[in-house]
Scaffold this motif. Structure first.
Motif, mmCIF file in Angstrom:
data_model
loop_
_atom_site.group_PDB
_atom_site.id
_atom_site.type_symbol
_atom_site.label_atom_id
_atom_site.label_comp_id
_atom_site.label_asym_id
_atom_site.label_seq_id
_atom_site.Cartn_x
_atom_site.Cartn_y
_atom_site.Cartn_z
ATOM 1 N N PRO A 81 -32.007 44.142 -86.070
ATOM 2 C CA PRO A 81 -31.783 42.896 -85.338
ATOM 3 C C PRO A 81 -30.511 42.929 -84.492
ATOM 4 C CG PRO A 81 -31.275 42.596 -87.672
ATOM 5 C CD PRO A 81 -31.930 43.935 -87.545
ATOM 6 N N VAL A 82 -29.516 43.709 -84.902
ATOM 7 C CA VAL A 82 -28.288 43.832 -84.105
ATOM 8 C C VAL A 82 -28.602 44.400 -82.729
ATOM 9 C CG1 VAL A 82 -26.084 45.030 -83.903
ATOM 10 C CG2 VAL A 82 -26.737 44.009 -86.087
ATOM 11 N N HIS A 83 -29.361 45.492 -82.704
ATOM 12 C CA HIS A 83 -29.685 46.116 -81.420
ATOM 13 C C HIS A 83 -30.711 45.318 -80.628
ATOM 14 C CE1 HIS A 83 -27.463 49.952 -81.298
ATOM 15 N NE2 HIS A 83 -27.350 49.709 -82.598
ATOM 16 N N ALA A 84 -31.629 44.663 -81.321
ATOM 17 C CA ALA A 84 -32.595 43.821 -80.627
ATOM 18 C C ALA A 84 -31.893 42.666 -79.907
ATOM 19 C CB ALA A 84 -33.625 43.281 -81.603
ATOM 20 N N GLY A 85 -30.793 42.170 -80.504
ATOM 21 C CA GLY A 85 -30.059 41.066 -79.897
ATOM 22 C C GLY A 85 -29.035 41.487 -78.874
ATOM 23 N N LEU A 86 -28.263 42.548 -79.181
ATOM 24 C CA LEU A 86 -27.149 42.938 -78.317
ATOM 25 C C LEU A 86 -27.531 43.940 -77.229
ATOM 26 C CD1 LEU A 86 -24.196 43.294 -80.859
ATOM 27 C CD2 LEU A 86 -24.731 41.372 -79.345
ATOM 28 N N GLY A 87 -28.555 44.737 -77.479
ATOM 29 C CA GLY A 87 -28.940 45.732 -76.481
ATOM 30 C C GLY A 87 -29.256 45.123 -75.124
ATOM 31 N N PRO A 88 -30.184 44.173 -75.051
ATOM 32 C CA PRO A 88 -30.517 43.576 -73.765
ATOM 33 C C PRO A 88 -29.347 42.842 -73.105
ATOM 34 C CG PRO A 88 -32.242 43.144 -75.372
ATOM 35 C CD PRO A 88 -31.081 43.720 -76.136
ATOM 36 N N LYS A 89 -28.469 42.265 -73.904
ATOM 37 C CA LYS A 89 -27.348 41.506 -73.349
ATOM 38 C C LYS A 89 -26.274 42.402 -72.748
ATOM 39 C CE LYS A 89 -27.825 37.572 -76.497
ATOM 40 N NZ LYS A 89 -27.183 36.793 -77.593
ATOM 41 N N THR A 90 -26.081 43.591 -73.309
ATOM 42 C CA THR A 90 -24.985 44.452 -72.873
ATOM 43 C C THR A 90 -25.427 45.592 -71.960
ATOM 44 O OG1 THR A 90 -25.170 45.912 -74.815
ATOM 45 C CG2 THR A 90 -23.737 43.977 -75.006
ATOM 46 N N SER A 91 -26.729 45.838 -71.858
ATOM 47 C CA SER A 91 -27.223 46.955 -71.048
ATOM 48 C C SER A 91 -27.177 46.628 -69.560
ATOM 49 C CB SER A 91 -28.658 47.311 -71.433
ATOM 50 O OG SER A 91 -28.730 47.812 -72.739
ATOM 51 N N PRO A 92 -26.673 47.540 -68.729
ATOM 52 C CA PRO A 92 -26.762 47.341 -67.282
ATOM 53 C C PRO A 92 -28.206 47.421 -66.821
ATOM 54 C CG PRO A 92 -25.928 49.536 -67.787
ATOM 55 C CD PRO A 92 -25.998 48.794 -69.093
ATOM 56 N N LYS A 93 -28.486 46.904 -65.628
ATOM 57 C CA LYS A 93 -29.871 46.831 -65.150
ATOM 58 C C LYS A 93 -30.520 48.196 -65.025
ATOM 59 C CE LYS A 93 -29.242 42.462 -62.675
ATOM 60 N NZ LYS A 93 -29.285 41.781 -61.347
ATOM 61 N N ILE A 104 -20.624 49.408 -74.782
ATOM 62 C CA ILE A 104 -19.337 48.871 -75.243
ATOM 63 C C ILE A 104 -18.609 48.112 -74.132
ATOM 64 C CG2 ILE A 104 -17.042 49.504 -76.109
ATOM 65 C CD1 ILE A 104 -18.369 51.746 -77.669
ATOM 66 N N LYS A 105 -18.689 48.587 -72.923
ATOM 67 C CA LYS A 105 -17.994 47.939 -71.805
ATOM 68 C C LYS A 105 -18.401 46.477 -71.675
ATOM 69 C CE LYS A 105 -17.234 48.373 -66.804
ATOM 70 N NZ LYS A 105 -17.563 49.180 -65.590
ATOM 71 N N ASN A 106 -19.650 46.173 -71.990
ATOM 72 C CA ASN A 106 -20.179 44.818 -71.805
ATOM 73 C C ASN A 106 -20.359 44.053 -73.114
ATOM 74 O OD1 ASN A 106 -20.464 45.354 -69.018
ATOM 75 N ND2 ASN A 106 -22.485 46.257 -69.341
ATOM 76 N N ILE A 107 -19.713 44.493 -74.177
ATOM 77 C CA ILE A 107 -19.953 43.883 -75.477
ATOM 78 C C ILE A 107 -19.576 42.400 -75.516
ATOM 79 C CG2 ILE A 107 -17.699 44.576 -76.422
ATOM 80 C CD1 ILE A 107 -21.130 44.346 -78.277
ATOM 81 N N ALA A 118 -10.906 33.734 -83.190
ATOM 82 C CA ALA A 118 -9.855 34.758 -83.197
ATOM 83 C C ALA A 118 -10.067 35.811 -82.122
ATOM 84 C CB ALA A 118 -9.775 35.420 -84.563
ATOM 85 N N LEU A 119 -11.201 35.764 -81.456
ATOM 86 C CA LEU A 119 -11.440 36.556 -80.256
ATOM 87 C C LEU A 119 -11.757 35.585 -79.121
ATOM 88 C CD1 LEU A 119 -13.754 39.407 -81.621
ATOM 89 C CD2 LEU A 119 -11.281 39.514 -81.219
ATOM 90 N N ASP A 120 -11.162 35.825 -77.948
ATOM 91 C CA ASP A 120 -11.452 34.939 -76.821
ATOM 92 C C ASP A 120 -12.761 35.362 -76.144
ATOM 93 O OD1 ASP A 120 -10.924 37.100 -75.116
ATOM 94 O OD2 ASP A 120 -8.974 36.342 -74.481
ATOM 95 N N ALA A 121 -13.086 34.728 -75.027
ATOM 96 C CA ALA A 121 -14.376 34.959 -74.375
ATOM 97 C C ALA A 121 -14.549 36.384 -73.868
ATOM 98 C CB ALA A 121 -14.556 33.975 -73.216
ATOM 99 N N LYS A 122 -13.468 37.102 -73.691
ATOM 100 C CA LYS A 122 -13.526 38.497 -73.250
ATOM 101 C C LYS A 122 -13.393 39.474 -74.411
ATOM 102 C CE LYS A 122 -14.069 38.041 -68.797
ATOM 103 N NZ LYS A 122 -15.277 38.579 -68.104
ATOM 104 N N GLY A 123 -13.261 38.950 -75.625
ATOM 105 C CA GLY A 123 -13.155 39.811 -76.792
ATOM 106 C C GLY A 123 -11.739 40.219 -77.142
ATOM 107 N N ARG A 124 -10.756 39.533 -76.580
ATOM 108 C CA ARG A 124 -9.351 39.844 -76.875
ATOM 109 C C ARG A 124 -8.889 39.062 -78.111
ATOM 110 N NH1 ARG A 124 -8.097 38.701 -70.608
ATOM 111 N NH2 ARG A 124 -9.057 36.778 -71.359
ATOM 112 N N PHE A 125 -8.044 39.696 -78.902
ATOM 113 C CA PHE A 125 -7.569 39.094 -80.152
ATOM 114 C C PHE A 125 -6.633 37.938 -79.874
ATOM 115 C CE2 PHE A 125 -4.675 39.191 -83.927
ATOM 116 C CZ PHE A 125 -5.620 38.827 -84.867
ATOM 117 N N VAL A 126 -6.806 36.824 -80.636
ATOM 118 C CA VAL A 126 -5.980 35.624 -80.497
ATOM 119 C C VAL A 126 -5.240 35.414 -81.817
ATOM 120 C CG1 VAL A 126 -5.960 33.166 -79.941
ATOM 121 C CG2 VAL A 126 -7.712 34.657 -78.934
#
Length: 225
Positions: A81-93, A104-107, A118-126
């Motif tokens: 389910p991790v890859h089913a959910g994140l693969g389409p969202k992070t994969s370039p066209k 990883i670039k688009n995670i 504790a992570l902002d919208a870009k994935g940076r630690f808060v």
């Protein structure tokens, strides 16, 4: 003490199983990633990029889950389910179909709601939001969380307008709590911090290598959250 691994909804899903058999046989292109300037979220997932090419395949996630102390069957069911959910969202066209690998670039595009902030919208630690986890929820000890306190934290962060985001924190926190809490059930602050930059995974892999344990600890609070 180690107990039975938890069951997951993805277990026994024949469609995902077939996709895994398909994907596991592939090679893939590399993706550029700025290692020196990775966000905390990119560091978090890069543990599972076992060949460090910027792309996480399902087989690499399985390998990573096994490396931190779970058996293969659990790792396979967790990864599906991790890859089913994140693969389409992070994969370039232009990425190879069916877009099950995680880039990883688009995670940051795969971030979900109902989290701690504790992570902002870009994935940076808060840091301030991280400290709030303990100031609000660590009642027994200021530097650790119990199973009940983790459960309370998850419930407190649920977005009532986004019920689809409720399951992910249970799965994520449940897995790491089950593996990284101590024998008294305390999830120490340094281990919690290590979730956000992935360093807890490195620690767990080292511990598994020394103990050769391959069964996940039971996530006893998962079904009651």
């Amino acid at each position: 003490m180690r107990a039975q691994r938890p069951s997951l909804a993805a277990a026994g899903n024949p469609v995902l199983a077939l996709l895994f058999l398909w994907v596991l046989s592939w090679g893939h292109v590399t993706a550029e990633i700025d290692i020196a300037n990775m966000t905390a979220l990119q560091k978090h997932v890069s543990f599972f990029d076992r060949n460090k090419d910027g792309i996480i395949t399902p087989s690499e996630t399985i390998e990573g889950i096994v490396a931190i102390g779970c058996d293969y069957a659990f790792a396979r069911d967790f990864a599906a389910p991790v890859h089913a959910g994140l693969g389409p969202k992070t994969s370039p066209k232009d990425a190879p179909l069916p877009h099950l690998s995680i880039y990883i670039k688009n995670i940051y595009k795969g971030m979900h709601g109902s989290d701690t902030g504790a992570l902002d919208a870009k994935g940076r630690f808060v840091p301030a939001k991280f400290e709030e986890i303990f100031s609000k929820h660590a009642k027994n000890r200021p530097d650790a969380l119990t199973s009940l306190e983790v459960k309370e934290m998850i419930l407190a962060n649920r977005d009532p307008d986004d019920p689809q985001s409720w399951a992910a924190p249970i799965q994520e926190w449940g897995l790491i709590y089950g593996l990284a809490s101590d024998k008294n059930g305390y999830f120490h602050k340094d281990s919690v911090r290590g979730i956000y930059d992935g360093s807890v995974f490195v620690k767990l892999e080292e511990e598994r290598a020394s103990s050769q344990s391959t069964v996940c600890r039971s996530l006893s609070f998962r079904s009651t959250v």
